[in-house]
Design a protein around this motif. Structure first.
Motif, PDB file in Angstrom:
ATOM      1  N   ASP A 109      71.298  74.348  73.761  1.00  0.00           N
ATOM      2  CA  ASP A 109      71.111  74.554  75.085  1.00  0.00           C
ATOM      3  C   ASP A 109      72.453  74.136  75.710  1.00  0.00           C
ATOM      4  OD1 ASP A 109      70.751  74.863  77.918  1.00  0.00           O
ATOM      5  OD2 ASP A 109      68.799  73.750  77.728  1.00  0.00           O
ATOM      6  N   MET A 110      73.006  75.189  76.102  1.00  0.00           N
ATOM      7  CA  MET A 110      74.602  74.792  76.906  1.00  0.00           C
ATOM      8  C   MET A 110      74.459  74.551  78.581  1.00  0.00           C
ATOM      9  SD  MET A 110      76.586  74.945  74.285  1.00  0.00           S
ATOM     10  CE  MET A 110      78.109  75.168  74.645  1.00  0.00           C
ATOM     11  N   THR A 111      73.300  74.392  78.833  1.00  0.00           N
ATOM     12  CA  THR A 111      73.390  73.871  80.314  1.00  0.00           C
ATOM     13  C   THR A 111      74.044  72.700  80.695  1.00  0.00           C
ATOM     14  OG1 THR A 111      71.328  75.509  80.483  1.00  0.00           O
ATOM     15  CG2 THR A 111      71.679  73.973  82.670  1.00  0.00           C
ATOM     16  N   PRO A 112      74.764  72.517  81.827  1.00  0.00           N
ATOM     17  CA  PRO A 112      75.175  71.337  82.097  1.00  0.00           C
ATOM     18  C   PRO A 112      74.014  70.034  82.435  1.00  0.00           C
ATOM     19  CG  PRO A 112      76.628  72.921  83.057  1.00  0.00           C
ATOM     20  CD  PRO A 112      75.282  73.403  82.540  1.00  0.00           C
ATOM     21  N   PHE A 113      74.142  69.075  81.786  1.00  0.00           N
ATOM     22  CA  PHE A 113      73.022  68.401  81.891  1.00  0.00           C
ATOM     23  C   PHE A 113      72.642  67.895  83.333  1.00  0.00           C
ATOM     24  CE2 PHE A 113      71.416  63.840  82.276  1.00  0.00           C
ATOM     25  CZ  PHE A 113      70.044  64.049  81.908  1.00  0.00           C
ATOM     26  N   ASN A 114      73.751  67.550  84.153  1.00  0.00           N
ATOM     27  CA  ASN A 114      73.751  67.027  85.595  1.00  0.00           C
ATOM     28  C   ASN A 114      73.440  68.197  86.323  1.00  0.00           C
ATOM     29  OD1 ASN A 114      74.057  64.156  84.960  1.00  0.00           O
ATOM     30  ND2 ASN A 114      76.339  64.459  84.753  1.00  0.00           N
ATOM     31  N   ARG A 115      73.174  69.235  85.922  1.00  0.00           N
ATOM     32  CA  ARG A 115      72.871  70.229  87.167  1.00  0.00           C
ATOM     33  C   ARG A 115      71.422  69.917  87.556  1.00  0.00           C
ATOM     34  NH1 ARG A 115      71.728  76.390  85.737  1.00  0.00           N
ATOM     35  NH2 ARG A 115      69.846  75.877  85.544  1.00  0.00           N
ATOM     36  N   VAL A 116      71.172  69.685  89.033  1.00  0.00           N
ATOM     37  CA  VAL A 116      70.113  69.073  89.452  1.00  0.00           C
ATOM     38  C   VAL A 116      69.201  70.194  90.119  1.00  0.00           C
ATOM     39  CG1 VAL A 116      68.837  67.349  91.287  1.00  0.00           C
ATOM     40  CG2 VAL A 116      70.873  66.921  89.885  1.00  0.00           C
ATOM     41  N   ALA A 117      67.870  70.473  89.999  1.00  0.00           N
ATOM     42  CA  ALA A 117      67.326  71.717  90.707  1.00  0.00           C
ATOM     43  C   ALA A 117      67.646  71.409  92.366  1.00  0.00           C
ATOM     44  CB  ALA A 117      65.916  71.372  90.207  1.00  0.00           C
ATOM     45  N   GLU A 118      67.849  72.505  92.904  1.00  0.00           N
ATOM     46  CA  GLU A 118      67.909  72.544  94.304  1.00  0.00           C
ATOM     47  C   GLU A 118      66.520  72.236  95.109  1.00  0.00           C
ATOM     48  OE1 GLU A 118      70.055  75.654  95.981  1.00  0.00           O
ATOM     49  OE2 GLU A 118      71.300  75.782  94.174  1.00  0.00           O
ATOM     50  N   LYS A 119      66.720  71.697  96.154  1.00  0.00           N
ATOM     51  CA  LYS A 119      65.403  71.469  97.037  1.00  0.00           C
ATOM     52  C   LYS A 119      64.884  72.774  97.316  1.00  0.00           C
ATOM     53  CE  LYS A 119      66.435  66.737  98.421  1.00  0.00           C
ATOM     54  NZ  LYS A 119      66.536  65.838  99.493  1.00  0.00           N
ATOM     55  N   ARG A 120      63.555  72.841  97.216  1.00  0.00           N
ATOM     56  CA  ARG A 120      62.894  73.989  97.807  1.00  0.00           C
ATOM     57  C   ARG A 120      61.844  73.789  99.162  1.00  0.00           C
ATOM     58  NH1 ARG A 120      66.594  77.379  95.686  1.00  0.00           N
ATOM     59  NH2 ARG A 120      66.453  77.325  93.281  1.00  0.00           N
ATOM     60  N   SER A 121      61.334  74.439  99.765  1.00  0.00           N
ATOM     61  CA  SER A 121      60.353  74.165 100.740  1.00  0.00           C
ATOM     62  C   SER A 121      59.088  73.762 100.339  1.00  0.00           C
ATOM     63  CB  SER A 121      60.295  75.406 101.663  1.00  0.00           C
ATOM     64  OG  SER A 121      59.775  76.892 100.975  1.00  0.00           O
ATOM     65  N   CYS A 122      58.733  74.278  98.760  1.00  0.00           N
ATOM     66  CA  CYS A 122      57.449  74.234  98.408  1.00  0.00           C
ATOM     67  C   CYS A 122      57.582  73.018  97.231  1.00  0.00           C
ATOM     68  CB  CYS A 122      57.035  75.138  97.678  1.00  0.00           C
ATOM     69  SG  CYS A 122      55.228  75.112  97.009  1.00  0.00           S
ATOM     70  N   CYS A 123      56.847  71.945  97.322  1.00  0.00           N
ATOM     71  CA  CYS A 123      56.921  70.929  96.522  1.00  0.00           C
ATOM     72  C   CYS A 123      55.980  71.142  95.054  1.00  0.00           C
ATOM     73  CB  CYS A 123      56.618  69.515  96.968  1.00  0.00           C
ATOM     74  SG  CYS A 123      57.063  68.102  96.026  1.00  0.00           S
ATOM     75  N   HIS A 124      56.654  71.020  93.970  1.00  0.00           N
ATOM     76  CA  HIS A 124      55.783  71.316  92.786  1.00  0.00           C
ATOM     77  C   HIS A 124      55.670  69.942  91.947  1.00  0.00           C
ATOM     78  CE1 HIS A 124      54.569  74.091  89.397  1.00  0.00           C
ATOM     79  NE2 HIS A 124      54.996  72.836  88.735  1.00  0.00           N
ATOM     80  N   ARG A 125      54.450  69.277  92.293  1.00  0.00           N
ATOM     81  CA  ARG A 125      54.147  67.980  91.938  1.00  0.00           C
ATOM     82  C   ARG A 125      53.369  67.994  90.443  1.00  0.00           C
ATOM     83  NH1 ARG A 125      54.465  64.621  96.253  1.00  0.00           N
ATOM     84  NH2 ARG A 125      54.195  65.602  98.368  1.00  0.00           N
ATOM     85  N   ILE A 126      53.989  67.244  89.567  1.00  0.00           N
ATOM     86  CA  ILE A 126      53.368  67.480  88.312  1.00  0.00           C
ATOM     87  C   ILE A 126      52.975  65.998  87.870  1.00  0.00           C
ATOM     88  CG2 ILE A 126      54.236  67.492  85.787  1.00  0.00           C
ATOM     89  CD1 ILE A 126      56.073  69.538  86.563  1.00  0.00           C
ATOM     90  N   LEU A 127      51.582  65.864  87.431  1.00  0.00           N
ATOM     91  CA  LEU A 127      51.009  64.638  87.212  1.00  0.00           C
ATOM     92  C   LEU A 127      50.876  64.436  85.522  1.00  0.00           C
ATOM     93  CD1 LEU A 127      49.415  62.014  87.899  1.00  0.00           C
ATOM     94  CD2 LEU A 127      47.438  63.474  88.387  1.00  0.00           C
ATOM     95  N   ILE A 128      51.295  63.309  85.085  1.00  0.00           N
ATOM     96  CA  ILE A 128      50.942  62.941  83.832  1.00  0.00           C
ATOM     97  C   ILE A 128      49.929  61.832  83.620  1.00  0.00           C
ATOM     98  CG2 ILE A 128      51.794  61.973  81.569  1.00  0.00           C
ATOM     99  CD1 ILE A 128      53.457  64.512  82.637  1.00  0.00           C
TER     100      ILE A 128
END
Length: 313
Positions: A109-128
């Motif tokens: 995977d050649m994606t730059p590691f520090n690319r942070v997902a941009e904020k969106r109006s809808c929050c995607h909450r993930i629970l572990i």
């Protein structure tokens, strides 16, 4: 003992490099991450929370790795365990330099590691979530680190460590404090994707479990109702649960009378019933693989969500 070794990391860290580190530390008992000093400083900030990682400084960067550095890393590994099996987690270009050694090839995977997902109006909450000693905290932190997204810790653990409390010492006021702190930590996050280690429903499950055990300080039916009134129930988009199967680790705080697998399965079933009772039946995914398989499964789901977000933005 199995020691995973990560070398040849790119000067500009990519997701492929982090894939190799995550795989090594999830498939091995110990993980050595070797790099030049400047990058190592950055990696320590990212991964210093995990005690199984050893950071080793070498002179060369990823473009000039030498046999001398490989020999130095092997010597470091022997100091950890003379009888350890060494597995090298590398990109394809280093295979010839490690001829005759056990290698795992990856890092595509050649994606730059520090690319942070941009904020969106809808929050995607993930629970572990799940019962204790199943690796949920490490999984949640690893995913948050990998995607550089907010990590919400288990409030109960934060509170208990701060106040030096054991499970069997907990009172009604302590459980109320857990709920209030979990609400505060969760409300503070507004990014497009967040990872939470445990939630109020999980805390409620522990409360009910302890209320039925006379060995634990009294938690009455009235206490449970007070706790329910304090709970905020968040809109979890996905809930990943880890069924009991691992060794119940005595960390000095856990209630070891619940170490028996039969008791843990009973408590786990209680947790699932509560999650379903709050309307999340369709959001549950069971993680039944090993540590690496579980990480990959959740990682792919998050990647899909981020891809969909970008397509719809």
């Amino acid at each position: 003992m199995k020691i995973g070794i990560c070398i040849g990391l790119r000067q500009e860290l990519l997701r492929g490099d982090m894939d190799l580190i995550m795989q090594a530390k999830k498939q091995c008992d110990c993980c050595i991450v070797a790099s030049e000093q400047e990058q190592l400083h950055h990696l320590k900030k990212l991964l210093g929370y995990d005690p199984i990682i050893r950071f080793v400084s070498i002179a060369e960067n990823a473009n000039s790795l030498t046999a001398a550095s490989i020999a130095f890393i092997e010597q470091t590994a022997k100091q950890i365990s003379e009888e350890a099996t060494l597995v090298w987690y590398i990109r394809p270009e280093w295979v010839s330099l490690l001829e005759g050694k056990t290698v795992i090839i990856g890092g595509e995977d050649m994606t730059p590691f520090n690319r942070v997902a941009e904020k969106r109006s809808c929050c995607h909450r993930i629970l572990i979530t799940g019962w204790a000693s199943e690796g949920k905290t490490t999984l949640a932190r690893d995913l948050a680190t990998y995607f550089q997204i907010p990590y919400i810790p288990e409030a109960a653990r934060v509170y208990m460590e701060e106040h030096r409390l054991k499970d069997e010492e907990l009172t009604e006021e302590d459980f109320l404090a857990f709920i209030r702190l979990q609400n505060e930590l969760t409300d503070a996050t507004h990014d497009s994707v967040i990872i939470s280690d445990t939630d109020n429903i999980t805390t409620l499950a522990y409360t009910i479990s302890y209320a039925s055990d006379p060995s634990v300080r009294a938690i009455s039916a009235d206490s449970i109702e007070k706790i329910k009134r304090e709970m905020q129930i968040y809109d979890w988009k996905k809930i990943y649960v880890l069924p009991p199967k691992n060794t119940y680790v005595n960390d000095g705080l856990r209630y070891m009378k619940q170490a028996d697998l039969e008791v843990r399965n009973k408590n786990f079933n209680l947790l699932i019933q509560l999650i379903e009772s709050y309307g999340f039946r369709d959001k549950i995914t069971y993680l039944r693989g090993d540590f690496w398989e579980n990480f990959v499964s959740v990682k792919q789901d998050i990647l899909q969500h981020l891809s969909n977000n970008e397509a719809n933005y």
